[in-house]
Scaffold this motif. Structure first.
Motif, PDB file in Angstrom:
ATOM      1  N   HIS A  56      48.790  -9.049 -33.963  1.00 31.87           N
ATOM      2  CA  HIS A  56      50.044  -8.633 -34.606  1.00 31.87           C
ATOM      3  C   HIS A  56      51.215  -9.015 -33.715  1.00 31.87           C
ATOM      4  CE1 HIS A  56      49.177  -5.271 -31.943  1.00 31.87           C
ATOM      5  NE2 HIS A  56      50.333  -4.690 -32.203  1.00 31.87           N
ATOM      6  N   HIS A 119      48.971   0.153 -38.668  1.00 27.15           N
ATOM      7  CA  HIS A 119      49.766   0.093 -37.436  1.00 27.15           C
ATOM      8  C   HIS A 119      51.161  -0.345 -37.857  1.00 27.15           C
ATOM      9  CE1 HIS A 119      50.419  -0.180 -33.169  1.00 27.15           C
ATOM     10  NE2 HIS A 119      50.675  -1.476 -33.180  1.00 27.15           N
ATOM     11  N   ASP A 120      52.166   0.005 -37.083  1.00 19.71           N
ATOM     12  CA  ASP A 120      53.535  -0.262 -37.527  1.00 19.71           C
ATOM     13  C   ASP A 120      53.980  -1.698 -37.239  1.00 19.71           C
ATOM     14  OD1 ASP A 120      53.554   0.111 -34.824  1.00 19.71           O
ATOM     15  OD2 ASP A 120      55.062   1.700 -34.809  1.00 19.71           O
ATOM     16  N   ASP A 141      45.514  -0.764 -31.198  1.00 19.61           N
ATOM     17  CA  ASP A 141      46.718  -0.737 -32.031  1.00 19.61           C
ATOM     18  C   ASP A 141      46.414  -0.343 -33.476  1.00 19.61           C
ATOM     19  OD1 ASP A 141      47.079  -2.737 -29.722  1.00 19.61           O
ATOM     20  OD2 ASP A 141      49.139  -2.261 -30.300  1.00 19.61           O
ATOM     21  N   THR A 142      45.809   0.818 -33.611  1.00 20.17           N
ATOM     22  CA  THR A 142      45.614   1.391 -34.939  1.00 20.17           C
ATOM     23  C   THR A 142      45.933   2.878 -34.864  1.00 20.17           C
ATOM     24  OG1 THR A 142      44.075   1.610 -36.806  1.00 20.17           O
ATOM     25  CG2 THR A 142      43.146   1.855 -34.615  1.00 20.17           C
ATOM     26  N   GLY A 143      46.587   3.380 -35.897  1.00 19.33           N
ATOM     27  CA  GLY A 143      46.986   4.791 -35.881  1.00 19.33           C
ATOM     28  C   GLY A 143      45.873   5.709 -36.328  1.00 19.33           C
ATOM     29  N   GLU A 162      40.431   1.107 -28.456  1.00 22.87           N
ATOM     30  CA  GLU A 162      41.678   1.697 -27.977  1.00 22.87           C
ATOM     31  C   GLU A 162      41.513   3.188 -27.659  1.00 22.87           C
ATOM     32  OE1 GLU A 162      45.161   1.964 -30.747  1.00 22.87           O
ATOM     33  OE2 GLU A 162      46.281   1.653 -28.893  1.00 22.87           O
ATOM     34  N   ASN A 164      44.473   5.066 -26.447  1.00 25.55           N
ATOM     35  CA  ASN A 164      45.861   4.949 -26.009  1.00 25.55           C
ATOM     36  C   ASN A 164      46.340   6.183 -25.267  1.00 25.55           C
ATOM     37  OD1 ASN A 164      48.974   5.547 -26.990  1.00 25.55           O
ATOM     38  ND2 ASN A 164      48.634   3.480 -26.209  1.00 25.55           N
ATOM     39  N   PHE A 187      50.447   5.326 -38.181  1.00 23.39           N
ATOM     40  CA  PHE A 187      50.628   3.884 -37.953  1.00 23.39           C
ATOM     41  C   PHE A 187      50.921   3.603 -36.478  1.00 23.39           C
ATOM     42  CE2 PHE A 187      51.214   4.530 -42.429  1.00 23.39           C
ATOM     43  CZ  PHE A 187      50.583   3.435 -42.992  1.00 23.39           C
ATOM     44  N   GLY A 188      50.447   4.512 -35.634  1.00 22.02           N
ATOM     45  CA  GLY A 188      50.714   4.371 -34.205  1.00 22.02           C
ATOM     46  C   GLY A 188      49.491   3.882 -33.451  1.00 22.02           C
ATOM     47  N   HIS A 189      49.038   4.722 -32.527  1.00 23.79           N
ATOM     48  CA  HIS A 189      47.961   4.342 -31.610  1.00 23.79           C
ATOM     49  C   HIS A 189      46.870   5.397 -31.572  1.00 23.79           C
ATOM     50  CE1 HIS A 189      49.834   0.792 -29.771  1.00 23.79           C
ATOM     51  NE2 HIS A 189      50.983   1.427 -29.961  1.00 23.79           N
TER      52      HIS A 189
END
Ligand code: ZN
Ligand code: ZN
Length: 255
Positions: A56, A119-120, A141-143, A162, A164, A187-189
């Motif tokens: 991304h 993810h954003d 990088d996935t919420g 991840e 995070n 849509f974060g981590h």
């Protein structure tokens, strides 16, 4: 097949998957010079790479991709959305191949399976790689963990996952509330326990390596990530690898 990380975290990410004659760089959040130095640490030169695959458009993943690809004449594989949204500067783009988020493709002897993640970013994906025998799943990088993510990563021989942040450390952090909401949002981590929950939903019998990645230097600690994943797997914390920002992690072999 083997894999290694050049570095992992919010300051820059890059991972290399080596299937013998085919060697793919996954993301490059480092300058060309820095990426080459980090590759050298792993005993590899840029001209040994076959292509770059991008997840991304966030700077910690794409920041160095185009310059590195131009310099070393590498083809870049990325989704339409990532291609449209990636900051490109004024220099001409390297050769790009547009991919679909649900359509597997081949690079040399590597089968590459993208899968969409919440993810954003414009059209973010993550990837599973296979040489036809072994399978490596990479998820950062996935919420949230979607059913499709679980299905895609259900049987892997290696997993980079991840971790995070730690929920409590993020809640107590000095970050402004809006940033805390973004990082911890859908849509974060991924938080340590969400990563652990994924491990509880997949078939872990073939896993030879599990590595925690994309750790926040502010809102997580390696031992917390390792503890969460080890408890989900019922293994010792020492067995879990943790990628760090400067060192990444050294080669892991999938036998
Ligand atoms: Zn990132
Ligand atoms: Zn991101």
């Amino acid at each position: 097949m083997r894999f290694a990380s050049l570095g992992s975290g919010s300051q820059g990410n890059a991972l290399i998957v080596d299937a013998g004659e085919t060697r793919v760089l996954l993301d490059c959040g480092f300058s060309s010079r820095e990426a080459a130095a980090r590759l050298a640490r792993l005993g590899m030169a840029p001209d040994e790479l076959t292509a770059i695959v991008v997840t991304h458009e966030h700077g910690d993943h794409v920041g160095g991709v185009f310059a590195f690809a131009r310099r070393h004449r590498l083809t870049v594989y990325l989704t339409h959305g990532t291609h449209a949204a990636a900051p490109r500067g004024s220099a001409p783009l390297p050769e790009c191949r547009l991919i679909e988020g649900h359509t597997p493709f081949a690079i040399g002897s590597l089968q590459v399976q993208p899968f969409p993640v919440p993810h954003d970013a414009r059209e973010p994906v993550q990837f599973a790689f296979s040489d036809g025998v072994r399978r490596l799943g990479v998820l950062t990088d996935t919420g949230t963990i979607t059913p499709h993510i679980v299905d895609t990563l259900r049987v892997c021989d290696g997993l980079v996952l991840e971790c995070n942040h730690d929920h409590a450390l993020l809640a107590a952090s000095r970050y402004p509330a809006s940033l805390r909401r973004r990082i911890g949002g859908r849509f974060g981590h991924l938080e340590n326990e969400q990563a652990a929950a994924l491990l509880r939903q997949i078939d872990t019998g073939r896993l030879q390596h599990v590595l925690a990645a994309h750790l926040s230097q502010e809102n997580n600690r390696p031992e917390l990530a390792a503890r969460a994943l080890a408890s989900a797997l019922g293994c010792s914390e020492d067995w879990i690898g943790v990628a760090d920002q400067d060192g990444g992690f050294d080669w892991r072999q999938l036998r």
